[in-house]
Design a protein around this motif. Sequence first.
Motif, mmCIF file in Angstrom:
data_model
loop_
_atom_site.group_PDB
_atom_site.id
_atom_site.type_symbol
_atom_site.label_atom_id
_atom_site.label_comp_id
_atom_site.label_asym_id
_atom_site.label_seq_id
_atom_site.Cartn_x
_atom_site.Cartn_y
_atom_site.Cartn_z
ATOM 1 N N UNK A 54 -23.996 -30.763 -72.919
ATOM 2 C CA UNK A 54 -23.335 -31.967 -72.385
ATOM 3 C C UNK A 54 -24.036 -33.240 -72.832
ATOM 4 N N UNK A 76 -13.763 -21.677 -72.430
ATOM 5 C CA UNK A 76 -13.031 -22.833 -72.943
ATOM 6 C C UNK A 76 -13.146 -24.010 -71.971
ATOM 7 N N UNK A 77 -13.114 -23.738 -70.695
ATOM 8 C CA UNK A 77 -13.252 -24.813 -69.706
ATOM 9 C C UNK A 77 -14.671 -25.382 -69.677
ATOM 10 N N UNK A 78 -15.667 -24.523 -69.862
ATOM 11 C CA UNK A 78 -17.041 -25.023 -69.940
ATOM 12 C C UNK A 78 -17.171 -25.985 -71.130
ATOM 13 N N UNK A 80 -14.829 -27.622 -72.665
ATOM 14 C CA UNK A 80 -14.057 -28.843 -72.428
ATOM 15 C C UNK A 80 -14.888 -29.861 -71.637
ATOM 16 N N UNK A 81 -15.558 -29.369 -70.608
ATOM 17 C CA UNK A 81 -16.371 -30.272 -69.787
ATOM 18 C C UNK A 81 -17.498 -30.885 -70.610
ATOM 19 N N UNK A 84 -16.031 -33.663 -72.640
ATOM 20 C CA UNK A 84 -15.769 -34.853 -71.823
ATOM 21 C C UNK A 84 -17.055 -35.600 -71.505
ATOM 22 N N UNK A 85 -18.133 -34.878 -71.248
ATOM 23 C CA UNK A 85 -19.412 -35.548 -70.982
ATOM 24 C C UNK A 85 -19.897 -36.293 -72.224
ATOM 25 N N UNK B 98 -13.165 -35.441 -64.823
ATOM 26 C CA UNK B 98 -13.234 -34.195 -65.584
ATOM 27 C C UNK B 98 -11.936 -33.432 -65.372
ATOM 28 N N UNK B 144 -20.787 -30.697 -65.847
ATOM 29 C CA UNK B 144 -20.383 -29.397 -65.295
ATOM 30 C C UNK B 144 -21.606 -28.513 -65.179
#
Lengths: 389, 399
Positions: A54, A76-78, A80-81, A84-85, B98, B144
């Motif tokens: 991140x 995939x969600x990890x 994505x985050x 975004x970070x 998020x 996250x």
Amino acid sequence: MFRILLTSSVLGLTWCQSAFAADAQVESLIQTICQVGPKGAGHVAAVEAQRELSRVDVAHLIDVLTGMRGADKLSRNWLRAAVESIVSRHTQAGGQLPVQELEAFLVDLDNDAHARRLAYELIYSADPTAEARLIPQFINDPSLELRRDAVRLALDEAEQLEKQGLRDKAIVSFRRALNGARDEAQIKSAAESLRRLGQKVDVASHFGFIQQWHIAGPFDNTDTQGFDVAYPPEDKVQLDAVMPGKNGDVSWKHYTTDDEYGLVDLTKALDKHKGAIAYAFTEFVAAEPRQVELRLGCINANKIWLNGKLLTANNVYHAGSYIDQYVTAGQLQKGKNQILLKIAQNEQEEPWAQRWEFQFRVCDEFGTAVLSQDRPLAQTARLFRTPTR
Amino acid sequence: MKRSLIGILGVSILILAGADWPGFLGAGGRGVATESQPPTQWSSDANVAWKTPLPGRGPSSPIVVDGRVFVTCSAGPNQDRLHVVCLDAQSGTQLWQRQFWATGRTYSHPTSAVAANTPVSDGEAVYAFYSSNDLACVELDGTLRWFRGLTHDYPKAGNDVGMSSSPVIAGDVVVVQIENQGDSFAAGISRQTGETVWRIPRDFRANWSSPAVLPHPSGRVTVILQSPSGLTGVDAADGEQRWHYAADCGTIPTPVVTADGMILCNANGVTMLKPTESDVEVVWQSNRLNPGPASPVYHQDQVYAVNRAGVLSCADAANGETKWQLRLKGTFWASPVLAGSNLFLVNHDGLAQVVKLGESGELLASSEFDGEKILGTPAISGDALYVRSDEHLWKIAAE
């Protein structure tokens, strides 16, 4: 001079080593996150990797997006985050996003469809003209989100043409939107518009809803105990058989629904029954062996078999009903295939618990209809282009 | 015993800042902020500190942690985009957002949405839970920590009418209650790693009630799980059942643990239970207190509950006897919350009714949220009320 050259060389080598190490490290972090599995597997290492990933530089943005290729729904969600970070920190510091690299990533169909959609959203955040410039090309895209946006633009264009009195052009645009549409609301909208313009539309074929069935029942489901009872159709479907049912002998009845969303109302096919089970059977002719999705919408408990193999069982009563509510993968064999459904009604007395019905279709992973080769309706699968990667 | 229990409860609350509202029904899950004095009336040009658009729908409540407001939303034609939004409480400015792709089922009744469950915070991170049974742990700066897809893990977990049970923090775990006709369970998930610490099977029946937390003087923490067949106390450390109270319980309202450690259970109307570490005993039952979807409120030896017909009842917490009733307008999905000596009740049509509590209930004022429907329970922090609709988040505070 020599000292300057030596210093520069050393600095350059150090920078290269550092950059190389960073690339390798980012790759390693992505790999660690992609090891996340069901039920918390791989989390301890992934939590640390996520924290580091991140914080990497925006220069690694495409690497992280690329890392979604082959990632499962969880990792995939990890990733994505992490994207975004990285983006959030970079843009808050006044940095610009690498739009050209993101566009190259977006149009590369080898990349993960979700990652491509995320790339588009990043591009759009930096350049709102991206929608008109990029989206129309995605009307047959494997990313259903990109496709939906492209269909929306096509529908908008068609409506404008219709308002301008350009009927023929509007029809072409509406038809183009319909052919691209996999979203229920968009299909409905395009179909209604085409009909308004005097065009015929076969919605059932567009979805791949099966409208012709053989129905047998009722079998006993008192106290919902019949769900796991293997009544004769589960052993063998014999269309001329007479079988012991809940209230006496039952036999198979041919039933055709004219509902263009394939809804089969079993209270019409068999009369109203409570604590009862119906079986629905159809043969599906495939031109070649292929993987398909069998999609069922059903407010009752249900099971699906393909060629005698149980694919899914859902012991759920009266908790909503939607198109594609239950999705399961199946392998069609060349030629005839047997599809058998078990639809179980319980004995709830509330007015909202009286429905006994289902709608069923065969399609690919994108929701594109796969039609039986002996489908009697006047539509063919050639209308539907399967997205290619 | 009573005093020490109050001490434990107080300590558990003080882990978070005094003005925080860290989960469904706030600190301790009681819906009470006695030190707060939000305005009792507002309009578009008075006492609205800010109003900000949201990126998606949701009946989940906002929460307030360390000067930041967190709210979850779900968006997209299939409600499969899950948002966590962080705003500065003072200004309403978005600090970060998020998004996640839902991994579980995203069907729900049209009035609800996938962002139905209220998130919870331990002061370090926000645990955002959705009807799709996706659970994301996001640190307060937006990083996250981990992500779980509990329907991905247990594919039959889900309810296509929608699910809405809000998670709670209990010791080292965040507890989720996923009760439905398929894979039905409750689980304690490690706050630090997202690994499953314990998982216990639950009734195969639809349930929307949220867990409640009961700390004990010994340091042990009991998680209270309400389902149609009764109320169960399990140890937060290992999920072991400590006690079970068999009763026909409501499936939507959430049990409330009072400030002095009693339990208000939604059975036979409302039942007050006195717990020990290994059992509970019935203190009283009142079928005149019959909460609808909204959870009851306990404050200063009174119990308040609003029924499906919109009648607010006040009962004596000593014996459950009704002291007064007040008919309000509309039906209520949002639970009432108490600030100072006023009860704030927002009905489905978005009409907020403020009732002054005393020997009788007095309707002080009514205000609207620009005609938008409200399903989420308000949050209270400082002298402000935070309310969300499917489209907006409001901060109601004196100018």
